[in-house]
Design an enzyme around this catalytic site. Structure first.
Site, PDB file in Angstrom:
ATOM      1  N   THR A 234       0.777  -1.234  -0.176  1.00 39.95           N
ATOM      2  CA  THR A 234      -0.077  -0.192  -0.076  1.00 39.95           C
ATOM      3  C   THR A 234       0.824   1.531   0.051  1.00 39.95           C
ATOM      4  O   THR A 234       1.906   1.215   0.544  1.00 39.95           O
ATOM      5  CB  THR A 234      -1.008  -0.035   1.239  1.00 39.95           C
TER       6      THR A 234
ATOM      7  N   ASP B 263      -7.793  -2.855   5.218  1.00 41.57           N
ATOM      8  CA  ASP B 263      -7.929  -1.620   6.145  1.00 41.57           C
ATOM      9  C   ASP B 263      -7.862  -0.300   5.497  1.00 41.57           C
ATOM     10  O   ASP B 263      -8.351   0.664   5.932  1.00 41.57           O
ATOM     11  CB  ASP B 263      -6.742  -1.720   7.125  1.00 41.57           C
TER      12      ASP B 263
ATOM     13  N   GLY C 242      -0.029  -2.636   5.946  1.00 40.60           N
ATOM     14  CA  GLY C 242       0.410  -4.134   6.524  1.00 40.60           C
ATOM     15  C   GLY C 242      -1.009  -5.023   6.307  1.00 40.60           C
ATOM     16  O   GLY C 242      -1.561  -5.103   5.463  1.00 40.60           O
TER      17      GLY C 242
HETATM   18  N1  ASP Z   1      -3.067  -2.973   4.340  1.00 42.32           N
HETATM   19  C1  ASP Z   1      -3.489  -3.415   2.975  1.00 42.32           C
HETATM   20  C2  ASP Z   1      -4.572  -4.482   2.849  1.00 42.32           C
HETATM   21  O1  ASP Z   1      -4.641  -5.250   3.899  1.00 42.32           O
HETATM   22  C3  ASP Z   1      -2.246  -4.064   2.230  1.00 42.32           C
HETATM   23  C4  ASP Z   1      -0.783  -3.361   2.592  1.00 42.32           C
HETATM   24  O2  ASP Z   1      -0.824  -2.393   3.428  1.00 42.32           O
HETATM   25  O3  ASP Z   1       0.046  -3.447   1.869  1.00 42.32           O
HETATM   26  O4  ASP Z   1      -5.359  -4.437   2.030  1.00 42.32           O
END
Ligand code: ASP
Length: 341
Positions: A206, A237, A258
């Protein structure tokens, strides 16, 4: 004589100190991330590392220039995220990870710390800049969150740039999906630790940005493709206000990255703000508490970046790395990748 001189000196110094406290100059600042995870030096080539640092630098400088010219934190966050959404290096916009049907579903959210207005979109497939769609939901709809084809239609009606889904695909993500799916079939039992590390690295990435402008307004935005091989229109999230994104002029602006399921359950972004608001913690203390004593204890991993209303910056993670950068009002730039930097 000597005594009265000393007294005058003390009074002078005292006044000086008082005037410095009272006259607090308006300041600004910006912080970004490009995803947290198993980012290790041994898996990085100098060229790859230089590419990441270059795009992080380019992105943050766009926002910095907007803020320096007196522009809003909202504009700075939006334009900075566009650069990362346009870069195939990050899991947002072009280069987003693929879901289990080898298709993309993009999520994004934005929050304005002054008005506490917010907007989010989930599962869009044709919007070139999902962060702008989230901002449009906030500005031009009576809602906070739109999903799926409705969100794509809304973005198109609002005149945002629409592209064909193929625009987003890159070979690296197609290969990553194959590897993740093969590993899932093999139930990961036969995988070596390095292979597991590699696969974990393919899952996330992300991007996010938080900023404080010269008017004292905070803003936060997050944009993602979610998780590789996600099924059933899974939503993480990133588009959830309070989990992946939160901004409040009374406290701070936060963007998270995350393992989304844990960040939703820990209500990460709002929790950091709440610890500051109700318990008087600093942004650093609050982020440490939430990442290490809440998310980590549940078994999740990831990171957050934030800035508070006085321009104090925070970058916290419980992963080996997080692509990140910060710039203050004086133009001091820090670009970091590994946790120990
Ligand atoms: N938090 C994001 C998700 O769970 C993924 C990421 O942060 O890389 O969709």
């Amino acid at each position: 004589m000597k005594k009265s001189f000393l007294l005058s000196l003390l009074i002078f110094l005292g006044c000086k100190e008082t005037s410095e406290i009272v006259v607090q100059r308006p300041t600004f600042g910006i912080v970004i991330h490009g995803g947290a995870g198993t980012i290790l030096r041994k898996n990085m080539t100098p060229e790859k590392e230089a590419n990441y640092r270059a795009v992080l630098t380019e992105a943050i400088q766009v926002g910095y220039e907007i803020l320096k010219a007196g522009g809003s934190s909202q504009k700075a966050v939006e334009k900075t995220i566009h650069i990362m959404e346009d870069s195939p290096l990050f899991n947002a916009g072009k280069g987003a990870v693929l879901n289990a049907n080898a298709s993309i579903e993009l999520d994004a959210s934005f929050m304005n710390g002054k008005s506490l207005d917010a907007g989010a979109i989930s599962g869009v497939r044709t919007v070139k800049h999902p962060i702008s769609a989230a901002i449009k939901v906030m500005e031009a709809s009576p809602h906070v969150m739109l999903s799926g084809s409705g969100a794509d239609i809304f973005a198109s009606e609002q005149g945002l740039e629409i592209v064909s889904p193929e625009y987003f695909y890159i070979e690296r993500r197609i290969n990553a999906l194959k590897q993740v799916q093969e590993a899932e079939h093999a139930k990961q039992t036969t995988l070596k630790p390095q292979e597991k590390e590699f696969l974990k690295q393919q899952l996330y990435g992300t991007v996010g940005c938080v900023a404080l402008d010269l008017s004292g307004n905070l803003a936060a935005g997050t944009s993602t493709g979610g998780m590789t091989n996600k099924k059933w229109n899974r939503i993480g999230d990133a588009p959830i206000i309070g989990a992946g994104t939160y901004a409040n002029n009374a406290t701070c602006a936060i963007s998270a990255t995350g393992w989304g399921e844990f960040f939703i359950r820990s209500v990460v972004a709002h929790d950091i703000s709440a610890l500051m608001e109700y318990k008087g913690l600093s942004i650093q203390e609050a982020a440490y508490e939430v990442i290490h004593n809440k998310v980590a204890k549940l078994g999740g991993d990831g990171g957050v970046v934030g800035i508070d209303r006085n321009g104090n910056v925070m970058m916290e993670m419980n992963t080996p790395g997080m692509y990140r950068a910060q710039m203050d009002a004086l133009g001091n730039l820090k670009v970091k990748i590994y946790k120990d930097e």
